[in-house]
Design a protein around this motif. Structure first.
Motif, mmCIF file in Angstrom:
data_model
loop_
_atom_site.group_PDB
_atom_site.id
_atom_site.type_symbol
_atom_site.label_atom_id
_atom_site.label_comp_id
_atom_site.label_asym_id
_atom_site.label_seq_id
_atom_site.Cartn_x
_atom_site.Cartn_y
_atom_site.Cartn_z
ATOM 1 N N GLN A 44 13.439 28.643 -49.882
ATOM 2 C CA GLN A 44 12.405 27.755 -49.189
ATOM 3 C C GLN A 44 12.908 27.010 -48.185
ATOM 4 O O GLN A 44 12.020 26.488 -47.061
ATOM 5 C CB GLN A 44 11.894 26.779 -50.283
ATOM 6 N N GLY A 45 14.163 26.721 -48.296
ATOM 7 C CA GLY A 45 14.629 25.499 -47.282
ATOM 8 C C GLY A 45 14.841 26.188 -45.781
ATOM 9 O O GLY A 45 14.713 25.515 -44.764
ATOM 10 N N ILE A 46 15.282 27.546 -45.788
ATOM 11 C CA ILE A 46 15.128 28.224 -44.354
ATOM 12 C C ILE A 46 14.055 28.221 -43.878
ATOM 13 O O ILE A 46 13.795 28.072 -42.704
ATOM 14 C CB ILE A 46 16.042 29.559 -44.327
ATOM 15 N N VAL A 105 7.910 23.107 -34.856
ATOM 16 C CA VAL A 105 7.055 21.701 -34.637
ATOM 17 C C VAL A 105 7.615 21.021 -33.830
ATOM 18 O O VAL A 105 7.001 20.486 -32.675
ATOM 19 C CB VAL A 105 6.456 20.973 -35.936
ATOM 20 N N ASP A 106 8.963 20.585 -33.781
ATOM 21 C CA ASP A 106 9.755 19.735 -32.902
ATOM 22 C C ASP A 106 9.519 20.397 -31.392
ATOM 23 O O ASP A 106 9.171 19.691 -30.627
ATOM 24 C CB ASP A 106 11.202 19.488 -33.462
ATOM 25 N N ILE A 146 12.980 26.425 -40.119
ATOM 26 C CA ILE A 146 12.275 26.952 -38.996
ATOM 27 C C ILE A 146 11.123 26.505 -38.576
ATOM 28 O O ILE A 146 10.856 26.099 -37.304
ATOM 29 C CB ILE A 146 12.282 28.720 -39.306
ATOM 30 N N LEU A 147 10.194 26.244 -39.558
ATOM 31 C CA LEU A 147 9.006 25.381 -39.181
ATOM 32 C C LEU A 147 9.103 24.090 -38.778
ATOM 33 O O LEU A 147 8.246 23.832 -37.686
ATOM 34 C CB LEU A 147 8.180 25.581 -40.438
ATOM 35 N N MET A 171 3.376 22.484 -42.970
ATOM 36 C CA MET A 171 4.397 22.515 -41.986
ATOM 37 C C MET A 171 3.753 23.728 -41.039
ATOM 38 O O MET A 171 3.802 23.625 -39.795
ATOM 39 C CB MET A 171 5.779 22.857 -42.111
ATOM 40 N N ALA A 172 3.733 24.905 -41.564
ATOM 41 C CA ALA A 172 2.898 26.020 -40.714
ATOM 42 C C ALA A 172 1.751 25.830 -40.211
ATOM 43 O O ALA A 172 1.460 26.074 -38.935
ATOM 44 C CB ALA A 172 2.763 27.229 -41.798
ATOM 45 N N TYR A 173 0.967 25.152 -40.909
ATOM 46 C CA TYR A 173 -0.315 24.537 -40.136
ATOM 47 C C TYR A 173 -0.057 23.691 -38.822
ATOM 48 O O TYR A 173 -0.769 23.928 -37.951
ATOM 49 C CB TYR A 173 -1.134 23.551 -40.963
ATOM 50 N N ALA A 174 0.928 22.763 -39.311
ATOM 51 C CA ALA A 174 1.240 21.834 -37.916
ATOM 52 C C ALA A 174 1.751 22.791 -36.741
ATOM 53 O O ALA A 174 1.463 22.253 -35.654
ATOM 54 C CB ALA A 174 2.306 20.726 -38.598
ATOM 55 N N VAL A 175 2.399 23.823 -37.148
ATOM 56 C CA VAL A 175 2.953 24.899 -36.026
ATOM 57 C C VAL A 175 1.576 25.160 -35.145
ATOM 58 O O VAL A 175 1.504 24.846 -33.988
ATOM 59 C CB VAL A 175 3.585 25.804 -36.311
#
Length: 137
Positions: free
Chosen positions: A65-67, A76-77, A71-72, A128-132
Motif C-alpha cells: 500500500q505504501g508504494i 498530487v504534489d 506515488i499518488l 488520494m487518487a481522486y485528488a490526482v
C-alpha cells in the motif's frame, strides 16, 4: 524559504517506517535457535516463529500500500493539488499503517481488525487518487 507540505512530511515518515520495518523480522530470525544459518540462505518463512512470520508480512503489506500511496502523493504534489482532504488522508493513512504493523507483529490485530485497517488504507489510496484527478480538472 519554500513551505514543506504536511503530506510530504507524512510521506517521509511513512517511507522511514517502510525502510525500517525489516528490523523486527531480522531480529526474529537472528534470535531463533532453529535458524542456525539465518543469513547463509533465505529463511523458510513457514518454519519461523509466528510473530516473525507476521513481521515479514507486515513489511510486505506496508510496501503493497505504501508504494502506490507514495506515488499518488507525489503526483498530487506535482499538480499542486494538496487540499484539506489530502492533508487528513495522509495523516490517516500513516496512522493506519502504524496500527496495522504494530497490531500484526504483536498478533493483536486479527480478524476482522487487520482487514478493516488494510481496507481503510486502500480507501486512503483511492481518496488520494481522486485528488490526482481533481487537481487535473
Amino acid at each position: 524559504m519554500m513551505e514543506f507540505p504536511t503530506e510530504l512530511g507524512i510521506l517521509t515518515c511513512l517511507m522511514i517506517l517502510a525502510a525500517s520495518l525489516w528490523i523486527p523480522y531480522v531480529v526474529g530470525i537472528s534470535s531463533d535457535p532453529s535458524e542456525e544459518e539465518a543469513f547463509a540462505r533465505p529463511a523458510t518463512i513457514s518454519n519461523l516463529r509466528p510473530w516473525v512470520q507476521r513481521a515479514h508480512r507486515a513489511h510486505l503489506n506496508l510496501l503493497e500500500q505504501g508504494i502506490p500511496f507514495a506515488i499518488l502523493v507525489l503526483l498530487v504534489d506535482r499538480m499542486d493539488g494538496f487540499t484539506a482532504l489530502t492533508y487528513w488522508t495522509s495523516i490517516a493513512f500513516f496512522w493506519l499503517r502504524v496500527a496495522h504493523a504494530l497490531g500484526m507483529i504483536a498478533g493483536v490485530a486479527g480478524m476482522p481488525i487487520r482487514p478493516i485497517i488494510f481496507t481503510a488504507g486502500w480507501l486512503c489510496c483511492m481518496i488520494m487518487a481522486y485528488a490526482v484527478f481533481a487537481a487535473g480538472l
